[in-house]
Design a protein around this motif. Structure first.
Motif, short mmCIF file in Angstrom:
data_model
loop_
_atom_site.label_atom_id
_atom_site.label_comp_id
_atom_site.label_asym_id
_atom_site.label_seq_id
_atom_site.Cartn_x
_atom_site.Cartn_y
_atom_site.Cartn_z
N LEU A 188 -23.18 76.26 -2.70
CA LEU A 188 -23.52 75.79 -1.35
C LEU A 188 -22.27 75.51 -0.52
O LEU A 188 -22.26 75.71 0.69
N GLN B 105 -26.05 67.62 -8.57
CA GLN B 105 -24.97 68.03 -9.46
C GLN B 105 -23.66 68.00 -8.67
O GLN B 105 -22.93 67.02 -8.69
N PHE B 108 -23.10 68.71 -2.97
CA PHE B 108 -22.81 69.26 -1.64
C PHE B 108 -24.06 69.30 -0.77
O PHE B 108 -24.01 69.05 0.43
N CYS B 141 -30.50 74.13 -2.50
CA CYS B 141 -29.58 73.59 -3.50
C CYS B 141 -29.29 74.71 -4.47
O CYS B 141 -30.21 75.41 -4.90
N CYS B 143 -27.55 74.16 -7.32
CA CYS B 143 -27.21 73.61 -8.64
C CYS B 143 -28.42 73.14 -9.45
O CYS B 143 -28.48 73.37 -10.65
N THR B 144 -29.34 72.43 -8.83
CA THR B 144 -30.29 71.63 -9.61
C THR B 144 -31.60 72.32 -9.93
O THR B 144 -32.38 71.79 -10.73
#
Ligand SMILES: Cc1cc2nc3c(=O)[nH]c(=O)nc-3n(C[C@H](O)[C@H](O)[C@H](O)COP(=O)(O)OP(=O)(O)OC[C@H]3O[C@@H](n4cnc5c(N)ncnc54)[C@H](O)[C@@H]3O)c2cc1C
Ligand code: FES
Ligand code: FES
Lengths: 780, 163, 270
Positions: A188, B105, B108, B141, B143-144
């Motif tokens: 991101l 995580q 950001f 997102c 990451c999660t």
């Protein structure tokens, strides 16, 4: 309660939840100016000239400025025989080799103004025919991306021998052509950097969003001709990496040089368009596979050719051949079969260089191999999971050396599959299929099993002969005068929660409370050398080094405690942060106070290293760890419009001992979500002219809340015999299987209509095309 | 943030309850205005294309894209960023739930997630998980896999119902 | 990326706004929510010298209930329509359409007028206002005119707006209580623009029947109102309707548009 195995909350959360993290874009230095890159609008051309308006001339820099100043091209060779070396000037020299390649850089007070100047820089090109498709680029007579090469093959590798005679009588022979699409990595937070010259330290300081600060430093040193000690690379909070931040970027070289040249701090932030069109590409493979099996579905042999579109240049440090060469060594997956042959080609094209994206090569290989298993099952008329079970390496053979010499350390692969079959409730899905859905959708179920090497050792990387070979991973541990613990590690945590999990490891050994343990990471000025965070290695390697360092500190603490408690060394135990001998005890904090503030009380033979130590660690086996999992999914395919809904998704995984189950699960959830993107949504297509077609997140679709289901996880926990606490690497695992599972599930749903999809992403258009083709040619 | 432009002008806003007046070129979007001018760097930029939601902040109490609202266009209005939600009760509950459910995580996307999640919790107290997912779908997102985020929002919705 | 350096004004009267637009020779752009223009500005796909913000013009801001119709100011946001009074039939349909556009943070800024003026072939309001038989009030320096939503759009991202004209109102005929509405869009992903869409209105009391195909790459296609709906839903009819567009002969497009029509019809006749 807080040590290894505890589901503790993360230490890094609070600052991030309050918007008070410090990402690279958040760093402002006095006098800082900003950069914008001018990028090639064409895929393949000679640069004839630049037209730069006089009033901005001093704010524009090209290779003509960098080269005379001694800046060198990025060069990432491999020692594998036959590898062709590419040289990538960080700003294109006389030729551009992909659309988006940086050709000039502009400097101004703000990014907007730097872009204003960039838009005035016009380059004149003599266009050359672009190599866009890897198969065409690999064919004889294709125009060469690098003129002095004889063809467009970075490297060809061969594994195994032909075995036609051995399988001549095989009752089952399955051949498939399989394509996987070019993807973008899309953390991101994009790439970004701030470069400045620290006048006091006489050092170039580069804050950069990287997973491997030490390696970036090595690369910069090579390109800039500066000695390593004159460079400090710092990774601040990093907003996700997944491989994209695991390399030396041309922009880093340019910014570093320019900040020295101009004498002011500089910032460059990659924007999303740059990310999508000019850089962060991965995963584009083509397979021609033939598999042979007996009438039960037992694999007899696999024969494959694989092409990887590696793009225009070899990236530092992983090189252009790592991905394809890995395909050769890991295609057999978790299976045990007698014959194997694979040729791989790393093909050079006029597209951005590829980068090892999380689960590099493994996701593609799993996609290909697991489709083959399903096809064999269909051919022999069995459930696909039964055919998997027949071929998986059984637990009694562990540890097991597979056909390409991979050393599987431990685990029960078949059990993960059996649990997945039970957990997804295969029987009820089959019943449901017979009944049909009220809304007319087609339901299907799919499985995939894989194993994944993590924490790669020295020998493999020495074998690749690339600029980076991981050796001992080092960590520095220091007990402070007030009994706290500072850990310093050269890896970099960018979402993996290592500030927490490393503290758990240290707590396990020393008993110091988590809130008094602090991890310093990602800074070459403060941490021991490390190749960084990649390849599911940090927990095994650096975590192992934390344990080793803490154990040694514990020894030293015991020695001092024995003296202070007037006890025999062998009677002193350490637990819960307390050193005890019989009734007498002393805290770590008291010993620390003695070392730092009351040295007169220390024993004469005290270790002069004190309460600070640097320890190196490697697992007992150089082959790394092998975690594994079976993923299973149930999907509903809307055959009218081609939409796929994931009704259920189950992961049964074994990554050895879990240091923090919440973090383990988070890694898996996130990996699966990315794999869903690979399976159904993400694609970076190029047109015939070599122009990227997906330049915004409107075109490059990332899975969101409504595309990712409530993933379920079941854990198995077979420790690795070779590592501290038995942990295994797992950061990449989640992403490996989803595209295979979903493709298999979709094919299971479509089989009633005789349709098969083989390429990813499995878009509505592909599904409807498969259904149309099936209608055109009714099944035999 | 661009101020050198002949088009630059004084922009006055209330930011996290505090009056702010700062010179800005009209092309400066709210996220840059806050990040570069006010050093409120909790509002992140993930795309500047309106898609990712990392820049989501509150404009007169409603979530909007910070990258698609030009600061000049917000003259006189009240902006709340993640930094301004330190004392906010719903945000505090969400922060607690986010950490308990491992809903972040790299962190950001997190500020934008919290702003959107707060809106969902306050606007749709009866939302079920499917609705939560739909309403949150403008925040990405990487990451999660969203699992922890959905659970965290669920937890806060349930807690608030329980009183 | 950051936009080019533009100037910005926020006039408070309609007259001032259209005057500013008229002076611009095309280098002036109206801006409402900036939810479509913003990304294009940020990518420098549009490089205006001046932005005229229309969100302070009173005529664009309100929603008015009239006996025969609901009049929506062009500057009304998707979110306000989403939050409308759903006990009233027409508003309920508008709320349902609005709630499916993009994401809440986008809907809080994006406006119905901006959406129509932007004329993305896949936009929700384009298809739906056409199917609802809405009219637009356009005002320019030369005066005002009323056009139907159906004729307003002339192609993909192309409308009949003159450079100095603004959409001021969107007038949606009131649906009768027993009217039936069906809208289906095929999106690969929630909140993204549709690959195919169709809207169907069956209003027996008013004798108004309409089926509109959207996301065609050109203007929305109004299928012949007189044909029975079941016939409209046929793939052949959809293929025929798409034949003059860029999607002609595209098997996938024809198939999904036909499915969209079928589903919209089903929703309206269920
Ligand atoms: C992530 C994302 C997802 C989206 N998804 C969807 C979706 O699923 N469906 C959908 O329909 N839309 C979608 N949109 C677009 C959104 O609906 C926009 O709000 C809308 O298209 C434009 O409205 P606006 O007020 O923001 O117009 P602006 O962006 O301000 O302007 C758009 C155009 O209209 C002109 N204009 C604005 N107002 C007027 C007026 N009153 N008179 C004349 N011209 C005017 C401007 O000059 C400009 O050319 C999405 C946007 C984003 C960022
Ligand atoms: S930065 Fe604004 S939506 Fe992505
Ligand atoms: S936590 Fe990294 S993007 Fe969401």
């Amino acid at each position: 309660m807080f040590g290894v195995g505890a589901r503790v909350r993360r230490k890094e959360d609070d600052r991030l939840l309050r918007g008070r993290g410090r990402f690279v874009a958040d760093i402002a230095l006095v006098g800082m100016r900003e950069l914008a890159f001018v990028r090639s609008p064409v895929a393949h051309a000679r640069i004839l000239s630049f037209d730069i308006p006089e009033q901005v001339r001093r704010q524009v820099f090209t290779w003509q400025d960098l080269e005379p100043a001694g800046v060198r091209p990025i060069r990432a060779a491999s020692g594998l025989p036959g590898f062709k070396v590419s040289e990538q000037p960080p700003l294109a020299a006389d030729k551009v080799r992909f659309a988006g390649e940086p050709i000039a850089v502009t400097v101004a007070a703000t990014r907007a103004e730097a872009e204003d100047i960039a838009s005035q820089v016009i380059a004149e090109f003599d266009e050359l025919p672009p190599n866009v498709d890897m198969l065409a680029a690999a064919a004889p007579g294709a125009p060469c991306v690098h003129e002095h090469w004889s063809d467009n093959i970075f490297l060809e590798t061969r594994v195994g021998q032909s075995f036609e005679k051995d399988v001549a009588a095989a009752p089952v022979r399955i051949s498939r052509s399989i394509r996987t699409q070019r993807q973008c990595i899309v953390p991101l937070e994009g790439k970004g950097l701030v470069a400045h010259w620290d006048r006091q330290a006489e050092q170039l300081v580069l804050y950069t969003a990287t997973q491997m600060p030490h390696i970036v430093r090595s690369g910069l040193s090579e390109c800039l001709g500066l000695p390593l000690e004159a460079i400090r690379v710092i990774a601040p909070d990093v907003g996700g990496g997944f491989g994209w931040k695991g390399l030396l970027q041309p922009e880093e070289v340019v910014a570093a040089w320019l900040c020295l040249h101009l004498g002011c701090p500089l910032r460059w932030m990659e924007d999303r368009r740059e990310h999508l069109v000019a850089a962060a590409n991965a995963r584009e493979h083509h397979y021609e596979i033939t598999a042979y099996a007996d009438a039960d579905g037992r694999l007899l042999g696999v024969d494959a050719d694989a092409w990887v579109d590696a793009g225009a240049y070899s990236i530092y440090p992983f090189s252009a051949c790592l991905e394809a060469a890995q395909v050769g060594s890991i295609l057999p997956g978790p299976y045990d079969f007698p014959h194997y042959r694979c040729r791989t080609f790393s093909v050079c094209t006029n597209k951005p260089p590829i980068v090892p994206f999380r689960g590099v090569a493994r996701a593609n290989v799993c996609f290909a191999m697991e489709q083959i298993i399903d096809a064999i099952a269909a051919a022999v008329g069995r459930e696909a999971w039964e055919v998997r079970l027949l071929n998986l390496v059984p637990p009694e053979k562990m540890p097991f050396d597979n056909i390409t010499g991979k050393h599987f350390d431990s685990g029960d692969y078949p059990e993960s599959l059996r649990r997945a079959v039970a957990g997804i409730d295969l029987a009820s899905v089959r019943r449901r299929q017979l009944q049909g859905e009220p809304d007319g959708r087609l339901v299907g179920v799919g499985f995939a099993t894989y194993c994944e090497q993590g924490a790669h050792g020295t020998a493999v990387y020495h074998g690749w002969g690339i600029p980076m070979v991981p050796g001992y991973e080092q960590v520095q541990a220091r007990i402070t005068a007030d009994g706290g613990l500072e850990l310093r590690a050269g890896i970099q945590s960018h979402g993996q929660g290592m500030e927490t999990s490393f503290a758990q490891v240290a707590h396990e050994v020393l008993g110091i409370p988590l809130e008094r343990i602090r991890l310093v990471h990602g800074d070459t000025g403060l941490t021991p050398y490390s190749t960084g965070t990649w390849g599911s290695r940090s927990m095994v390697m650096a975590g192992g080094a934390v344990a080793t360092a803490c154990r040694r500190l514990a020894d030293r603490l015991r020695r001092i405690a024995a003296h202070l408690l007037q006890a025999r060394l062998e009677d002193v135990t350490l637990s819960g942060g307390m050193l005890q001998s019989g009734q007498a005890d002393i805290t770590i904090a008291e010993i620390a106070r003695t070392w730092y503030l009351a040295p007169q009380l220390l024993p004469a033979d005290v270790d002069p290293g004190g309460l600070e130590i640097t320890a190196g660690y490697k697992p007992k086996s150089d082959h790394g760890t092998f975690s594994y999992a079976t993923h299973a999914a149930v999907v509903a395919v809307d055959a009218e419009v081609g939409l796929v809904e994931i009704l259920d998704y189950l992961v049964v995984e074994d990554a050895g001992t879990m240091v923090n189950p919440a973090i383990v699960e988070g890694q898996i959830f996130g990996g699966v979500a990315q794999g869903i993107g690979t399976a159904l949504y993400e694609c970076s297509p190029y047109d015939d002219a070599g122009q990227p077609m997906a330049s915004t997140l409107m075109d490059y679709l990332l899975p969101g809340f409504t595309e990712v289901p409530a993933i379920r996880i079941e854990h198995m926990e077979t420790p690795s015999p070779y590592t501290e606490f038995g942990v295994k690497g797992l950061g990449e695992g989640g992403v490996i299987a989803p595209s295979a599972v979903l493709c298999n599930a979709i094919n299971d749903a479509l089989k009633a209509r005789g349709a098969v999809v083989t390429d990813q992403p499995v878009t509505p258009a592909r599904i409807l095309a498969a259904l149309r083709n099936a209608r055109a040619e009714p099944p035999p | 943030m661009s101020t050198a432009s002949p088009n630059a002008r004084l922009v006055s806003l209330t930011v996290n309850g505090r009056p702010v007046a700062r010179l800005a070129a009209p092309r400066t979007h709210l996220a840059d205005f806050l990040r570069e001018g006010e050093l409120l760097t909790g509002t992140h930029l993930g795309c500047e294309q309106g898609v990712c939601g990392a820049c989501t902040l509150l404009l007169d109490g409603e979530p909007v894209r910070g990258c698609l609202a030009y600061a000049v266009a917000c003259e006189g209005r009240a902006v709340t960023t993640i930094e301004g939600l330190d004392q906010d009760e719903t945000a505090a509950r969400l922060r607690e739930a986010f950490t308990a459910e491992h809903a972040l995580q790299c962190g950001f996307c997190t500020p934008g997630m919290l702003i959107s999640a707060r809106d969902v919790v306050e606007r749709l107290p009866d939302a079920d998980d499917a609705r939560v997912r739909v309403e949150m779908s403008g925040n990405l997102c990487r990451c999660t896999g969203y699992v922890g985020i959905v659970k965290a929002i669920r937890r806060v919705l349930d807690d608030r119902k329980a009183g | 990326m950051k936009p080019v350096d533009f100037d910005y004004v926020k006039p408070t009267t309609l007259a001032a706004a259209v005057d500013l637009l008229a002076q611009g020779n095309g280098s002036v752009k109206a801006v409402a929510g900036a939810q479509s223009l913003g990304p294009m500005l940020n990518l420098r796909l549009v490089q205006p010298e001046l932005l005229v913000d229309v969100t302070a013009i009173p005529e664009l801001l309100g929603t008015r209930e009239e006996a025969e119709r609901i009049v929506i100011g062009a500057g009304v946001t998707h979110a306000r329509l989403e939050d409308g009074d759903t006990s009233e039939r027409t508003q309920a349909v508008l709320a349902q359409i609005a709630s499916g556009i993009a994401y809440r943070a986008v809907r809080n800024r994006g406006t119905i007028g901006g959406s129509l003026a932007h004329a993305d072939p896949a936009a929700d309001w384009l298809v739906c206002t056409t199917a609802l038989g809405a009219e637009l009030l356009l005002v320019g320096t030369a005066g005002q005119r009323t056009v139907s939503a159906a004729e307003f759009v002339v192609g993909g991202f192309e409308t009949m707006l003159a450079p100095d004209e603004l959409i001021v109102e969107v007038r949606v005929p009131r649906l009768s209580a027993g009217s039936r509405w069906g809208y289906y869009k095929l999106c690969r992903k929630r909140g993204e623009f549709a690959d195919a869409s169709a809207a169907v209105l069956v209003d027996d009391a008013r004798g108004f029947y309409r089926c509109v195909i959207g996301a065609t790459s050109g203007r929305p296609i109004v299928l012949d109102d007189s044909r029975p709906l079941s016939e409209l839903a046929g793939a052949a009819a959809v293929a025929e309707a798409l034949s003059p567009t860029a999607l002609a002969g595209d098997a996938f497009a024809i198939q999904v548009h036909a499915a969209a029509v079928r589903r919209a019809v089903r929703a309206a006749t269920a």
